[in-house]
Design a protein around this motif. Structure first.
Motif, PDB file in Angstrom:
ATOM      1  N   THR A 111      46.471  41.383  23.863  1.00 41.63           N
ATOM      2  CA  THR A 111      45.869  42.706  23.988  1.00 41.63           C
ATOM      3  C   THR A 111      44.366  42.609  24.122  1.00 41.63           C
ATOM      4  O   THR A 111      43.752  43.323  24.922  1.00 41.63           O
ATOM      5  N   ASN A 112      43.740  41.727  23.345  1.00 46.10           N
ATOM      6  CA  ASN A 112      42.284  41.602  23.390  1.00 46.10           C
ATOM      7  C   ASN A 112      41.804  41.079  24.742  1.00 46.10           C
ATOM      8  O   ASN A 112      40.786  41.542  25.265  1.00 46.10           O
ATOM      9  N   LEU A 113      42.522  40.124  25.314  1.00 51.19           N
ATOM     10  CA  LEU A 113      42.140  39.624  26.632  1.00 51.19           C
ATOM     11  C   LEU A 113      42.346  40.697  27.686  1.00 51.19           C
ATOM     12  O   LEU A 113      41.528  40.851  28.608  1.00 51.19           O
TER      13      LEU A 113
ATOM     14  N   ARG B 288      40.052  44.762  31.380  1.00 47.22           N
ATOM     15  CA  ARG B 288      39.885  46.167  31.785  1.00 47.22           C
ATOM     16  C   ARG B 288      38.412  46.567  31.797  1.00 47.22           C
ATOM     17  O   ARG B 288      38.021  47.467  32.544  1.00 47.22           O
ATOM     18  N   ASN B 289      37.617  45.881  30.984  1.00 46.49           N
ATOM     19  CA  ASN B 289      36.183  46.167  30.940  1.00 46.49           C
ATOM     20  C   ASN B 289      35.378  45.267  31.880  1.00 46.49           C
ATOM     21  O   ASN B 289      34.144  45.252  31.820  1.00 46.49           O
TER      22      ASN B 289
ATOM     23  N   VAL C 137      29.965  42.346  26.921  1.00 44.31           N
ATOM     24  CA  VAL C 137      31.021  42.963  27.735  1.00 44.31           C
ATOM     25  C   VAL C 137      30.375  43.868  28.777  1.00 44.31           C
ATOM     26  O   VAL C 137      29.618  44.780  28.437  1.00 44.31           O
ATOM     27  N   ALA C 138      30.650  43.589  30.041  1.00 47.53           N
ATOM     28  CA  ALA C 138      30.155  44.425  31.137  1.00 47.53           C
ATOM     29  C   ALA C 138      30.943  44.085  32.402  1.00 47.53           C
ATOM     30  O   ALA C 138      31.536  43.001  32.494  1.00 47.53           O
ATOM     31  N   PRO C 139      30.963  44.971  33.380  1.00 49.74           N
ATOM     32  CA  PRO C 139      31.728  44.722  34.604  1.00 49.74           C
ATOM     33  C   PRO C 139      31.248  43.502  35.375  1.00 49.74           C
ATOM     34  O   PRO C 139      30.055  43.170  35.377  1.00 49.74           O
ATOM     35  N   ASN C 140      32.205  42.836  36.019  1.00 52.45           N
ATOM     36  CA  ASN C 140      31.944  41.734  36.939  1.00 52.45           C
ATOM     37  C   ASN C 140      31.269  40.553  36.265  1.00 52.45           C
ATOM     38  O   ASN C 140      30.347  39.932  36.806  1.00 52.45           O
TER      39      ASN C 140
ATOM     40  N   SER D 234      34.859  46.793  22.093  1.00 56.12           N
ATOM     41  CA  SER D 234      34.576  48.235  22.038  1.00 56.12           C
ATOM     42  C   SER D 234      34.034  48.780  23.348  1.00 56.12           C
ATOM     43  O   SER D 234      33.389  49.826  23.373  1.00 56.12           O
ATOM     44  N   GLY D 235      34.283  48.084  24.449  1.00 59.59           N
ATOM     45  CA  GLY D 235      33.774  48.533  25.735  1.00 59.59           C
ATOM     46  C   GLY D 235      32.455  47.869  26.078  1.00 59.59           C
ATOM     47  O   GLY D 235      32.065  46.864  25.475  1.00 59.59           O
TER      48      GLY D 235
END
Length: 374
Positions: A4-6, A11-12, A286-289, A309-310
């Motif tokens: 789930t964490n991966l 997703r983020n 955590v950030a896109p790409n 947390s996003g």
């Protein structure tokens, strides 16, 4: 089976890679298990290869063949490491296909002793790329001043590149410019630039290790309050630079031709200070790409108890810059620290390579003794 964490990290926008490689992993089914769990790529280095070779007997057959062929140590290292990478690339190929070549890749490093020699690095990159013969390969090139031109050259020839050993924001900007130059030349050379990928490996925990040591020497309450903040701040500001460069008109021209941006890769993400949360450099970046390549312990911790947390990067730039400014006010020179870390990093890479050569020499001699006794 999946984590789930991966999945939440994915997703983020974070691709999780494993910073480890051995035939125990590839041939024993463990790498496939991790891929099923959500791992999307693999990075390697000389220390990892040396450790793998010294454990178990999965290399004995190939080493025996090399002994019988009269291979010297340099040749044996080349053959063993490229074979390891080929096996990992085969395991990761379905991921490569599923993600249209974005992930499912394995990285192989040029001889770090060449890091200050542009032409030799370029030739080494060509030889490794040809020898492995897998499209889901990254050639790792250190981000030295001399390495910048080699990065552009490799990309211009259609070689996908993992730029490694980045500590400073100025050098990271230079790496991104080298990437753009390489793709522009590749396009002129007739390559399909949609097939050329690159990541830029920005090192995180080593920054905290060095700066925290200096903060402890200062010993004031202000110094204590800044402990273990520089690594994240530096990486977050790197992402700000990434957003700036990949929103320029120069980049848009390449993007319209099918190019994909060079992704920031967070490396050195295992915490060195046991008092810190063991997933600090995962949940805090955590950030896109982006890519986060994790040693096994960090990956296990992430799967087990990371609290994702996003996005934890965008929106933090002012605070991150304040951390670096506060360090300067305390007398800790950012430019001095990152220059030292690059020098030490190269020294460590070379030492690891020497250890790998010695490990292979010992293994060749051990097997030769057995062959001669038969």
């Amino acid at each position: 089976m999946s984590s789930t964490n991966l999945e939440t990290l994915h997703r983020n926008g974070v691709s999780v890679w494993l910073d480890d490689l051995s035939r125990e992993l590839t041939d024993g089914g463990e790498l496939q298990r991790l891929v099923d769990l959500g791992v999307l790529g693999v990075t390697s280095n000389p220390t990892i290869f040396a450790t793998a070779l010294s454990k178990g007997d999965r290399y004995t057959e190939q080493v025996t063949e090399l002994v019988k062929a009269g291979a010297d140590t340099e040749k044996a290292v080349f053959e063993i490491t490229t074979e390891d990478v080929r096996r990992a690339a085969d395991v990761l190929k379905p991921v490569f296909d599923r993600t249209d070549g974005l992930d499912g890749r394995v990285s192989l490093e040029v001889d770090p002793r060449l890091a200050r020699d542009t032409a030799a690095t370029e030739e080494s990159a060509r030889q490794l790329w040809k020898a492995v013969g897998k499209e889901n390969l990254y050639i790792k090139i250190p981000a030295t001043v001399e390495g910048l031109a080699a990065i552009s050259t490799a990309l211009s020839e259609g070689i996908s590149v993992n730029v490694t050993l980045i500590f400073s924001l100025d050098r990271y900007r230079a790496v991104m410019q080298a990437f753009l130059t390489g793709l522009e030349q590749a396009k002129l050379n007739g390559h399909d630039i949609s097939k050329i990928e690159s990541v830029a490996s920005f090192f995180v925990s080593r920054v905290d290790t060095e700066i925290d040591k200096r903060l402890d020497e200062i010993g004031t309450e202000e110094a204590k309050a800044l402990r273990s903040k520089a690594g994240l701040a530096n990486a977050r500001l790197a992402y700000q630079a990434y957003e700036e460069v990949f929103s320029t008109p120069r980049w848009q021209v390449l993007k319209e031709s099918g190019a994909r941006a060079q992704r920031p890769l967070w490396a050195s993400t295992g915490v060195k200070d046991p008092n810190l949360p063991d997933t600090l450099y995962v949940t805090g970046l955590v950030a896109p790409n982006t890519v986060n390549t994790m040693p096994g312990k960090t990956l296990d911790a992430t799967v087990d108890h990371a609290e994702v947390s996003g996005d934890t990067i965008r929106g933090s730039y002012g605070e991150s810059q304040q951390v670096l400014d506060d360090l300067e006010r305390l007398g800790i020179s950012y430019s001095e620290v990152v220059e030292l870390l690059e020098t030490e990093g190269l020294d460590k890479f070379e030492k690891s390579w020497t250890e790998l050569l010695q490990t292979v020499t010992d293994e060749l001699e051990r097997v030769k003794t057995q062959v001669d006794a038969q």
